[in-house]
Design a protein around this motif. Structure first.
Motif, PDB file in Angstrom:
ATOM      1  N   ARG A 107       0.816  -1.221   0.000  1.00  0.00           N
ATOM      2  CA  ARG A 107       0.000   0.000   0.000  1.00  0.00           C
ATOM      3  C   ARG A 107       0.842   1.260   0.000  1.00  0.00           C
ATOM      4  O   ARG A 107       0.375   2.318  -0.371  1.00  0.00           O
ATOM      5  N   GLY A 108       2.116   1.151   0.403  1.00  0.00           N
ATOM      6  CA  GLY A 108       3.009   2.306   0.424  1.00  0.00           C
ATOM      7  C   GLY A 108       3.513   2.710  -0.946  1.00  0.00           C
ATOM      8  O   GLY A 108       4.204   3.715  -1.091  1.00  0.00           O
ATOM      9  N   GLY A 109       3.196   1.922  -1.975  1.00  0.00           N
ATOM     10  CA  GLY A 109       3.562   2.249  -3.347  1.00  0.00           C
ATOM     11  C   GLY A 109       5.057   2.366  -3.580  1.00  0.00           C
ATOM     12  O   GLY A 109       5.862   1.666  -2.961  1.00  0.00           O
ATOM     13  N   LYS A 110       5.425   3.277  -4.459  1.00  0.00           N
ATOM     14  CA  LYS A 110       6.820   3.471  -4.843  1.00  0.00           C
ATOM     15  C   LYS A 110       7.699   3.756  -3.626  1.00  0.00           C
ATOM     16  O   LYS A 110       8.831   3.279  -3.553  1.00  0.00           O
ATOM     17  N   ALA A 111       7.183   4.516  -2.676  1.00  0.00           N
ATOM     18  CA  ALA A 111       7.960   4.866  -1.482  1.00  0.00           C
ATOM     19  C   ALA A 111       8.359   3.630  -0.680  1.00  0.00           C
ATOM     20  O   ALA A 111       9.348   3.660   0.052  1.00  0.00           O
ATOM     21  N   GLN A 112       7.638   2.549  -0.837  1.00  0.00           N
ATOM     22  CA  GLN A 112       7.967   1.308  -0.145  1.00  0.00           C
ATOM     23  C   GLN A 112       8.786   0.372  -1.041  1.00  0.00           C
ATOM     24  O   GLN A 112       9.705  -0.289  -0.574  1.00  0.00           O
ATOM     25  N   VAL A 113       8.468   0.330  -2.319  1.00  0.00           N
ATOM     26  CA  VAL A 113       9.111  -0.615  -3.238  1.00  0.00           C
ATOM     27  C   VAL A 113      10.509  -0.158  -3.658  1.00  0.00           C
ATOM     28  O   VAL A 113      11.441  -0.962  -3.709  1.00  0.00           O
ATOM     29  N   GLU A 114      10.669   1.123  -3.944  1.00  0.00           N
ATOM     30  CA  GLU A 114      11.959   1.605  -4.421  1.00  0.00           C
ATOM     31  C   GLU A 114      13.101   1.327  -3.433  1.00  0.00           C
ATOM     32  O   GLU A 114      14.149   0.803  -3.837  1.00  0.00           O
ATOM     33  N   PRO A 115      12.950   1.629  -2.133  1.00  0.00           N
ATOM     34  CA  PRO A 115      14.036   1.298  -1.192  1.00  0.00           C
ATOM     35  C   PRO A 115      14.294  -0.204  -1.102  1.00  0.00           C
ATOM     36  O   PRO A 115      15.429  -0.643  -0.935  1.00  0.00           O
ATOM     37  N   LYS A 123      17.691  -4.413 -10.114  1.00  0.00           N
ATOM     38  CA  LYS A 123      18.009  -3.293 -11.001  1.00  0.00           C
ATOM     39  C   LYS A 123      17.400  -3.404 -12.390  1.00  0.00           C
ATOM     40  O   LYS A 123      17.422  -2.446 -13.143  1.00  0.00           O
ATOM     41  N   ASN A 124      16.845  -4.554 -12.751  1.00  0.00           N
ATOM     42  CA  ASN A 124      16.286  -4.733 -14.090  1.00  0.00           C
ATOM     43  C   ASN A 124      14.769  -4.589 -14.142  1.00  0.00           C
ATOM     44  O   ASN A 124      14.218  -4.300 -15.191  1.00  0.00           O
ATOM     45  N   LEU A 125      14.107  -4.809 -13.025  1.00  0.00           N
ATOM     46  CA  LEU A 125      12.650  -4.741 -12.984  1.00  0.00           C
ATOM     47  C   LEU A 125      12.184  -3.308 -12.775  1.00  0.00           C
ATOM     48  O   LEU A 125      12.741  -2.583 -11.956  1.00  0.00           O
ATOM     49  N   ALA A 126      11.151  -2.923 -13.500  1.00  0.00           N
ATOM     50  CA  ALA A 126      10.517  -1.626 -13.270  1.00  0.00           C
ATOM     51  C   ALA A 126       9.589  -1.766 -12.062  1.00  0.00           C
ATOM     52  O   ALA A 126       9.233  -2.877 -11.656  1.00  0.00           O
ATOM     53  N   ILE A 127       9.203  -0.647 -11.506  1.00  0.00           N
ATOM     54  CA  ILE A 127       8.257  -0.648 -10.390  1.00  0.00           C
ATOM     55  C   ILE A 127       6.848  -0.561 -10.954  1.00  0.00           C
ATOM     56  O   ILE A 127       6.510   0.389 -11.667  1.00  0.00           O
ATOM     57  N   TRP A 128       6.048  -1.569 -10.643  1.00  0.00           N
ATOM     58  CA  TRP A 128       4.640  -1.622 -11.017  1.00  0.00           C
ATOM     59  C   TRP A 128       3.852  -1.861  -9.737  1.00  0.00           C
ATOM     60  O   TRP A 128       4.289  -2.610  -8.868  1.00  0.00           O
ATOM     61  N   LEU A 129       2.679  -1.262  -9.644  1.00  0.00           N
ATOM     62  CA  LEU A 129       1.932  -1.279  -8.393  1.00  0.00           C
ATOM     63  C   LEU A 129       0.480  -1.731  -8.577  1.00  0.00           C
ATOM     64  O   LEU A 129      -0.179  -1.357  -9.547  1.00  0.00           O
ATOM     65  N   ASP A 130       0.021  -2.496  -7.609  1.00  0.00           N
ATOM     66  CA  ASP A 130      -1.380  -2.913  -7.510  1.00  0.00           C
ATOM     67  C   ASP A 130      -1.775  -2.747  -6.040  1.00  0.00           C
ATOM     68  O   ASP A 130      -2.113  -3.706  -5.359  1.00  0.00           O
ATOM     69  N   PRO A 131      -1.707  -1.488  -5.519  1.00  0.00           N
ATOM     70  CA  PRO A 131      -1.831  -1.269  -4.080  1.00  0.00           C
ATOM     71  C   PRO A 131      -3.180  -1.638  -3.477  1.00  0.00           C
ATOM     72  O   PRO A 131      -3.259  -1.958  -2.294  1.00  0.00           O
ATOM     73  N   ARG A 132      -4.212  -1.634  -4.255  1.00  0.00           N
ATOM     74  CA  ARG A 132      -5.531  -2.022  -3.733  1.00  0.00           C
ATOM     75  C   ARG A 132      -5.864  -3.477  -4.053  1.00  0.00           C
ATOM     76  O   ARG A 132      -6.913  -3.974  -3.690  1.00  0.00           O
ATOM     77  N   GLY A 133      -4.968  -4.129  -4.801  1.00  0.00           N
ATOM     78  CA  GLY A 133      -5.168  -5.536  -5.120  1.00  0.00           C
ATOM     79  C   GLY A 133      -6.230  -5.809  -6.167  1.00  0.00           C
ATOM     80  O   GLY A 133      -6.644  -6.951  -6.347  1.00  0.00           O
ATOM     81  N   ALA A 134      -6.651  -4.784  -6.899  1.00  0.00           N
ATOM     82  CA  ALA A 134      -7.735  -4.956  -7.880  1.00  0.00           C
ATOM     83  C   ALA A 134      -7.341  -5.907  -9.004  1.00  0.00           C
ATOM     84  O   ALA A 134      -8.121  -6.780  -9.394  1.00  0.00           O
ATOM     85  N   ALA A 135      -6.126  -5.730  -9.554  1.00  0.00           N
ATOM     86  CA  ALA A 135      -5.690  -6.624 -10.634  1.00  0.00           C
ATOM     87  C   ALA A 135      -5.538  -8.045 -10.110  1.00  0.00           C
ATOM     88  O   ALA A 135      -5.948  -9.001 -10.770  1.00  0.00           O
TER      89      ALA A 135
END
Length: 189
Positions: A107-115, A123-135
């Motif tokens: 749920r913290g999004g990029k601020a949680q995943v990037e660190p 280093k090869n994966l982009a950051i993609w988010l499904d914070p509400r779990g809808a997908a």
């Protein structure tokens, strides 16, 4: 004597961690848990997830590419364990038109995943988010990690529930076979 004991303890812990990871993924790296759907299965329409900047993205944006969609979270130990292998698999497959989309349900999004990526050397994966779990819900994900393979037409052709060694040659070969067909070529005009 004390130093030797600590070195032995450290080696034992490292061996134990490696053994646990091999056990979790299975002797075949998880390949036996890959459930194929040979005829393909349409994915739910209009599924939305977010890029690192919070912009909506749809699976249609990746049409023509094979996709390995991994649902994961930074708080999930098996997810954390398989991320380095997913990162290496992405490096191996990207030039073949196969993308790995690691959709974080944090749920913290990029601020949680990037660190997390920085700390673990991803280093090869982009950051993609499904914070509400809808997908994840739309795909019927029952637990984390779950990985779904989509062929180049956007059909679900396989899924694996649980941790896997995604960079093992057998799993890379299965992904290549399942996405069906060569990478699309670009034409110069």
């Amino acid at each position: 004597m004390r130093r030797r004991g600590l070195l032995t303890l450290g080696a034992s812990l490292a061996t134990g961690i490696a053994a646990r990871q091999a056990l979790a993924a299975g002797a075949d790296g998880g390949l036996s848990r890959l459930r194929e759907t040979p005829a393909g299965k349409p994915i739910p329409e209009n599924l939305v997830f977010l890029d690192a900047e919070g912009r909506e993205t749809r699976f249609d944006a990746f049409r023509g590419r094979g996709l390995v969609v991994n649902f994961w979270a930074t708080w999930c130990p098996p997810c954390v364990a398989e991320m380095p292998a997913l990162d290496r698999a992405h490096a191996a497959l990207a030039r073949e038109g196969i993308e790995i989309l690691a959709l974080s349900s944090d749920r913290g999004g990029k601020a949680q995943v990037e660190p997390f990526y920085q700390r673990t050397g991803v280093k090869n994966l982009a950051i993609w988010l499904d914070p509400r779990g809808a997908a994840g819900r739309a795909f019927g994900v029952r637990g984390l990690p779950t990985t779904i393979i989509l062929d180049r037409t956007g059909q679900e052709v396989a899924r694996l529930e649980g941790e896997a060694d995604w960079d093992r040659p057998e799993l890379l070969a299965a992904i290549r076979r399942l996405v069906r067909g060569p990478a699309p070529t670009t034409t110069q005009s």
